[in-house]
Design an enzyme around this catalytic site. Structure first.
Site, PDB file in Angstrom:
ATOM      1  N   THR A   9       1.050  -1.096  -0.209  1.00 20.46           N
ATOM      2  CA  THR A   9       0.632   0.134   0.067  1.00 20.46           C
ATOM      3  C   THR A   9       0.566   1.238  -0.180  1.00 20.46           C
ATOM      4  O   THR A   9       0.968   1.680   0.958  1.00 20.46           O
ATOM      5  CB  THR A   9      -0.704  -0.004   1.391  1.00 20.46           C
TER       6      THR A   9
ATOM      7  N   GLU B 257      -0.188  -6.961  10.584  1.00 12.35           N
ATOM      8  CA  GLU B 257       1.354  -7.289  10.511  1.00 12.35           C
ATOM      9  C   GLU B 257       1.788  -6.328  11.480  1.00 12.35           C
ATOM     10  O   GLU B 257       1.799  -5.389  11.064  1.00 12.35           O
ATOM     11  CB  GLU B 257       1.834  -7.898   8.945  1.00 12.35           C
TER      12      GLU B 257
ATOM     13  N   CYS C 130       7.967   1.750   5.664  1.00  8.34           N
ATOM     14  CA  CYS C 130       6.537   1.895   6.742  1.00  8.34           C
ATOM     15  C   CYS C 130       6.143   2.889   7.260  1.00  8.34           C
ATOM     16  O   CYS C 130       5.458   3.574   7.303  1.00  8.34           O
ATOM     17  CB  CYS C 130       6.795   0.118   7.643  1.00  8.34           C
TER      18      CYS C 130
END
Length: 486
Positions: free
Chosen positions: A89, A154, A272
């Site tokens: 994403t 996660e 991230c």
């Protein structure tokens, strides 16, 4: 309920790691991807990224017959009882929100081939509200089959992802029915059984969709804030004469704060934290709660500012003049040690080390980069940089050494030996990971980020003005370099 058969849709870093580890737990597992080359590599027993311990597990479970890979949606749909969606994403081009096109493609591609009840479990990091949107996609593309959706974020850390899957700190699941809850519980039973055998407890949080989605982005936002906080304190220490490493140690003893993620340096990167905090802000703005996360904008700014601090220190140490766009290094020979955003990974996405190396090169420096695992990816991301074959090759004849990723090879290197290779013993410790006293004793002029003890001096002094602890006179200040011709 017997153990379900599992599929992992998307076999990048996230999906491949989960697929291999769940096969290791004894599940029958099928990994799916549209990338033919990636599936071929995994089928041949090759992990297409660097993650300690994963290759051995991949090959063992391929040989045992518990693990296979495919590019067929039909085979995936027919095989699995629980389908984990593990696609990327990324940040949207031209914006800060999350691009959900890969999630949409994965869900619609899978749902169109389902023929019986199944559970689709999202593991990708997504904006809150995505799970309900996925439910609508499933209802449209697999109507009347009893296919349900759950969300289980996660929490992998690159470099220790195998342990994070097999021995997680917690399991979080957002579900809407008892059937979905029972099936997702069966899918995680192997983790809980392993924990029981090792006399450990794994907390399990069963909640609603929105909370499950928010857990991951909230955790990443908190970690990013903690890292930027200590880097903000480093900025204060640098002007006040404090030592940020001792400051971090002192406040880290407070159990309300803790000492993890209080390592001042060049800041966070990777695939991230940077994109997740930006997407979190964007989603909050869409929901009308943008004011609540305005502080994350400053967190991001602090993080970016630390990269410029290295260039500032480099110019100071090398005596480089200012220019219209910043310091001009005019051919200064600089060794950059590290290209990945963290050690034990080959991930160079938004890596501070690689961005600093590129900025030094753009400013005229002759840069040589060395990284134990990330050289291939770094060369793809920054093909204009020069790359060294070894640590020694990078340092040889360098006028300045910048340690920008805290690999053990750099932390444990012999400063005396490296000092004999370098042209000038000047080092910037961008991760505050070196033994400052040992490097100084070996003759190096050392600068950490946040006024480490070896570089403390009266206001207005630079590291080159200080007397050596061993009684040696200061190094002569390098001659000011001319501004590079344009």
């Amino acid at each position: 309920m017997p153990r379900p058969r599992l599929t992992f849709v998307g076999t990048g870093y996230l999906g491949a790691t989960y697929a291999v580890c769940f096969a290791e737990l004894g599940y029958e597992v099928l990994g799916f991807d549209v990338d033919v080359a990636r599936i071929a590599a995994l089928t041949a027993g090759t992990v297409p990224f660097h993650e300690p311990g994963l290759t051995e597990l991949l090959r063992r479970n391929l040989a045992a017959g518990r693990l296979r890979f495919t590019t067929s949606y039909a085979e995936t749909a027919d095989f699995g009882d629980v389908h984990f969606v593990c696609v990327g994403t990324p940040q949207r081009p031209g914006g800060t929100g999350a691009d959900l096109s890969y999630v949409e493609s994965a869900v619609t591609g899978l749902a169109a081939h389902l023929t019986r009840p199944a559970l689709i479990v999202g593991k990708s990091t997504v904006p809150v509200g995505t799970a309900e949107w996925v439910e609508r996609l499933v209802a449209k593309h697999a109507p009347g089959l009893g296919v349900q959706v759950a969300w289980s974020p996660e929490f992998l850390q690159e470099g220790r992802a195998v342990q994070d899957v097999l021995r997680p700190s917690r399991i979080v699941v957002g579900v809407r029915s008892e059937w979905a809850g029972a099936l997702v519980d069966a899918a995680h039973r192997g983790i809980l059984e392993l924990a029981a055998a090792e006399d450990r407890e794994v907390p399990v949080v069963v909640t609603d969709f929105a909370t499950a989605e928010l857990v991951k982005v909230a955790a990443n936002a908190f970690l990013a804030t903690k890292i930027s906080f200590i880097n903000a304190m480093a900025e204060v220490c640098e002007v006040a004469g404090g030592d940020v490493t001792q400051l971090a140690r002192a406040i880290g003893y407070d159990p309300r704060i803790g000492n993890r993620f209080l390592q001042a340096g060049v800041g966070f990167g990777g695939g991230c934290l940077p994109k997740d905090i930006r997407a979190f802000q964007a989603r909050a703005q869409e929901l009308g709660a943008g004011e609540a996360l305005r502080f994350l904008h400053e967190v991001d700014l602090i993080n970016q500012r630390r990269r410029g601090k290295v260039l500032q220190l480099a110019a100071e140490l090398l005596g480089c003049p200012p220019g219209p766009g910043g310091p001009q290094f005019a051919g200064a020979r600089v060794a950059v040690l590290g290209a990945t955003f963290k050690p034990h990974s080959d991930d160079v996405r938004d890596a501070p080390a690689l961005q600093i190396a590129a900025a030094l090169a753009r400013a005229g420096a002759g840069v040589r980069v060395y990284d134990p695992a990330g050289m291939a990816n770094a060369a793809l991301a920054q093909p204009g940089l020069r790359f060294a074959e070894s640590l020694d090759d990078a340092v040889r004849d360098a006028e300045l050494v910048c340690v920008l990723t805290e690999w053990p090879e750099f932390r444990t290197a012999d400063p005396a030996r490296l000092g004999r290779l370098a042209a000038t013993p000047l080092v910037i410790d961008g991760r505050n990971c070196l033994d400052a006293a040992a490097w100084t004793a070996a003759g190096w002029r050392y600068r950490g980020l946040g006024s480490r003890p070896a570089d403390r001096a009266p206001a207005g002094w630079t590291a080159l003005d200080q007397d050596d602890p061993a009684g040696r006179p200061p190094l002569p200040r390098p001659a000011t370099r001319p501004v590079a011709a344009r």
